[in-house]
Structure formats: C-alpha cells, structure tokens
Write a protein that holds these residues in place. Sequence first.
Motif, PDB file in Angstrom:
ATOM      1  N   ASP A  66       0.835  -1.203   0.000  1.00  0.00           N
ATOM      2  CA  ASP A  66       0.000   0.000   0.000  1.00  0.00           C
ATOM      3  C   ASP A  66       0.867   1.249   0.000  1.00  0.00           C
ATOM      4  O   ASP A  66       1.535   1.570   0.985  1.00  0.00           O
ATOM      5  CB  ASP A  66      -0.912  -0.004   1.228  1.00  0.00           C
ATOM      6  CG  ASP A  66      -1.808   1.219   1.292  1.00  0.00           C
ATOM      7  OD1 ASP A  66      -2.096   1.786   0.221  1.00  0.00           O
ATOM      8  OD2 ASP A  66      -2.208   1.594   2.411  1.00  0.00           O
ATOM      9  N   TYR A 105      -1.622  -1.447  -4.180  1.00  0.00           N
ATOM     10  CA  TYR A 105      -2.395  -0.209  -4.114  1.00  0.00           C
ATOM     11  C   TYR A 105      -1.479   0.982  -4.396  1.00  0.00           C
ATOM     12  O   TYR A 105      -0.414   1.118  -3.765  1.00  0.00           O
ATOM     13  CB  TYR A 105      -3.045  -0.059  -2.739  1.00  0.00           C
ATOM     14  CG  TYR A 105      -4.089  -1.120  -2.453  1.00  0.00           C
ATOM     15  CD1 TYR A 105      -5.351  -1.040  -3.016  1.00  0.00           C
ATOM     16  CD2 TYR A 105      -3.797  -2.201  -1.632  1.00  0.00           C
ATOM     17  CE1 TYR A 105      -6.311  -2.014  -2.767  1.00  0.00           C
ATOM     18  CE2 TYR A 105      -4.750  -3.175  -1.368  1.00  0.00           C
ATOM     19  CZ  TYR A 105      -6.008  -3.069  -1.946  1.00  0.00           C
ATOM     20  OH  TYR A 105      -6.949  -4.039  -1.695  1.00  0.00           O
ATOM     21  N   THR A 114      -5.488   0.315  -9.194  1.00  0.00           N
ATOM     22  CA  THR A 114      -4.973  -0.708  -8.288  1.00  0.00           C
ATOM     23  C   THR A 114      -4.636  -1.937  -9.109  1.00  0.00           C
ATOM     24  O   THR A 114      -5.485  -2.457  -9.835  1.00  0.00           O
ATOM     25  CB  THR A 114      -6.029  -1.071  -7.230  1.00  0.00           C
ATOM     26  OG1 THR A 114      -6.316   0.081  -6.435  1.00  0.00           O
ATOM     27  CG2 THR A 114      -5.534  -2.205  -6.346  1.00  0.00           C
ATOM     28  N   LEU A 137     -10.427  -1.585  -0.104  1.00  0.00           N
ATOM     29  CA  LEU A 137     -10.279  -0.135  -0.226  1.00  0.00           C
ATOM     30  C   LEU A 137     -11.507   0.588   0.293  1.00  0.00           C
ATOM     31  O   LEU A 137     -11.413   1.587   1.018  1.00  0.00           O
ATOM     32  CB  LEU A 137     -10.048   0.237  -1.692  1.00  0.00           C
ATOM     33  CG  LEU A 137      -8.605   0.363  -2.185  1.00  0.00           C
ATOM     34  CD1 LEU A 137      -8.586   0.806  -3.633  1.00  0.00           C
ATOM     35  CD2 LEU A 137      -7.822   1.342  -1.321  1.00  0.00           C
TER      36      LEU A 137
END
Length: 412
Positions: A66, A105, A114, A137
């Motif tokens: 992420d 991400y 993504t 998300l």
Amino acid sequence: MARHNLSTVVSFEITRTLTKRRFWIATLIVPVIIGIVVALIVAANTSTDNSVTSQKDQKFSFSYSDASGVVDPAIVKSLGGTEASSGADAIAAVKSGDLDAYFAYPADPAKQATKVYGVDKGIFDNGKYSSVATRILTASAEAKVGDSKLSSLVQGTGPVEATTYDSSGNLSGGIGSVIPPLLFLALFYVVILLLGNQMLTSTLEEKENRVTEMILTTLNPTTLIIGKVISLFVVGIVQMLVFALPIVIGFLFFRNSLNLPAFDLSNLQIDPFQMVIGALLLIGGFILFTGTLVAVGAIMPTAKDAGQIFGVMIALMFVPFYAVTLIVSDPHSFIVQIFTWFPYSAPVTALLRNGFSSLSPAEAIGVVVEQFVLGLIVLQVAVRLFRYGSIEYTRKVSLTSILPRRQAAVGK
C-alpha cells in the motif's frame, strides 16, 4: 349455395387441421420453449447475481502493498491477507501458485489503477480478485471520508487493473484465449441456419418431383444419403469462405476507410486441445443435425409439413444461448449439465463451455463421442426412412410401419 359451400370448406379445413397431432405439437412447442427460455433467464440472472455477490466474500490467500496509506491492516487480516515484503516476490509467488493473489495499491487509488495479480481461475471466477481488492479499499476508506481523494473509494469506483497467470506461471490469455474456440460456435450457427432448410428438403425434392423411383434403380439409398451429407458440408464450407472473404479484405485493407476498430491478433492465444475439441464438436453436431433433418425430410410428404419440425430444431439450438450467463457463471449446475448432454443442445452448450475452459477433458471426449455415435445412428435411420418413405407421396411415414418390414426382410 355458395355460402353453404364456403361454410363446408371452412368447417372441413378447421376440423382437419385441429385433429392433426402434429398441429398441436407444433403449436404447443412454442409456449413450452418460451416458458423454458423465461425460466432459464431468471435462473441465469439469479445465479449470476449470487455468484457476483459471493465473490466479495470468497476466501483465498493474498498479500498486498500500500503506497497510499489508506488500507487498514486489520481489515486485510480479517480477510486472511498479509502485507507483502516485496512486490516482485509476491508476483513470483502468484506465478508459482504458492499465493492466490497480490494487490498493489498506488499512491492515489482514486485516480490511479490498483494492480491485481492472481492465479487464473477462469474468466468469471477471476473477478473475485478485483472484488476483494475493491472491498478492502472501500472498507478502509469509510473511516477516512474526510479526505477528498477517498470519496470515490467509499463508493467503490476506484480503477482496478487485473492480471492473471495460468498453472505454468505464464500470462493467461483472458478474452484472447476465448475467441478462437468460440469461432467454432459461430460457424455451427452459420452452417445450420444457412443450410438447415436445404438439409430438410434434400430428400423432399426428389419425392415431390416423383423421381425417387428412378434414382433408386441406379443408386443405393445409403450412397445417396451419405453423398447428400458430404455435399452439404462442402457447400457449407464454400458459403463460409464467401461470407468471410469480404470481412477479411475490409479489415486488412480498408480498416481506416470503414472506421473499423483495431484488433491486435497477437493477443489471441490458441490452445490446441480446445481447438481440436471445437472442430470435433462442430463436425459431430453437423452430422447429428443433418441426419435428423434428412430423416425428417424422408418421413414428411411435403416441405410444408417438414417446416414445422425445422422450427423446433432451430429452437433447440437457441435455447442454450438464452442461458449463456448461467453456462459461464455456473457450468456445473444441473440445468447446464442437462444442456451439455442432451444431444440437440449439446453442440452449442459444449462449444460455449469449451470456449470458456469449463469443459473438462472427460466431458469433452464424452460429448464428442455422443455426437458422432448418435449422428451415425440417425444417418442409418435416415437411410432406412428414405428407403421406405421415398415413394410415400401423400402421408407421413410412420416408424411403426417400417419395423414390421424390417423384421420381414430379416426373416427372408
């Protein structure tokens, strides 16, 4: 007097028509087929909606990285996921099959895609990866809606770019691997629709012209029927080439002038086994439908009488098409299995499943054998029907009227 004659004619024609069994069969088959189609559409839509909904809740092994700081590790953990130490290692694990999926991400998931990497589970089941990635998300962003860049994520509208790998670790073909085997389905429809009426009338022409007796004095019925089937197949190939030629020429040389969309043929992936099965299903289905229509033509006295049966045969071809979403989303359901093995819906259903890689090798071989065996049996029946029905000009030939003759012939 004229009025009396008119009423007599009307009464006679209505009574004669309504007392015919084939009239009621042809009349009732339409609402029955419509009812089946409606039921299939409802079942297919319900099954598809349930499958799409359940994809968000499916459990599989995955890791994530992420760059946005949006993803909540607690939510990921509740779904059975872990944080990846390295994106390259995670993708390698997906390729080897040690990990089902990896979600990468980006810094701004509302505007940037993504990236989802997963093990290929089929075109429909692959959707679970994007569904779960989006769900993570959305759930993570709900607690941070004060951030303007997260408002679209709460609604689940962030872009997702999915990539899947097959069991060998190679990039799966996606829609590019579906198109080549589905070409056989398109060819099957084209051949039957273009040549179906000709198949039906191939034996009726001689009967209506009263030349059958002359032909049978010089030809064996088996030779005649097989010759007609082969000629129909050759004619079908010629028609397909004629129809395809202007399309190919237009695409190759006049694509810009005709504003045709560009299509990269390099994206197509051809599986030899799927292509062989597709070709065999096409030929087997052609033999079965041709033999059946030729047999119907041998039974019926006129093309008008035979046309009713032709409509039923065409309907059987299109019924599986209305359940295409069910065939794709739930290929092992009871209804799909019936369509896969019922002889006259098997070619379309099996070709669809073959294209979407949901037809197992055992099922593929079984359906191919079924089509060829039944096709050859129907051709033999067509020969016998033609032998005894070729000189019957006024009424439909009954199967029961042929059986005693066959027994007598065996006794001699």
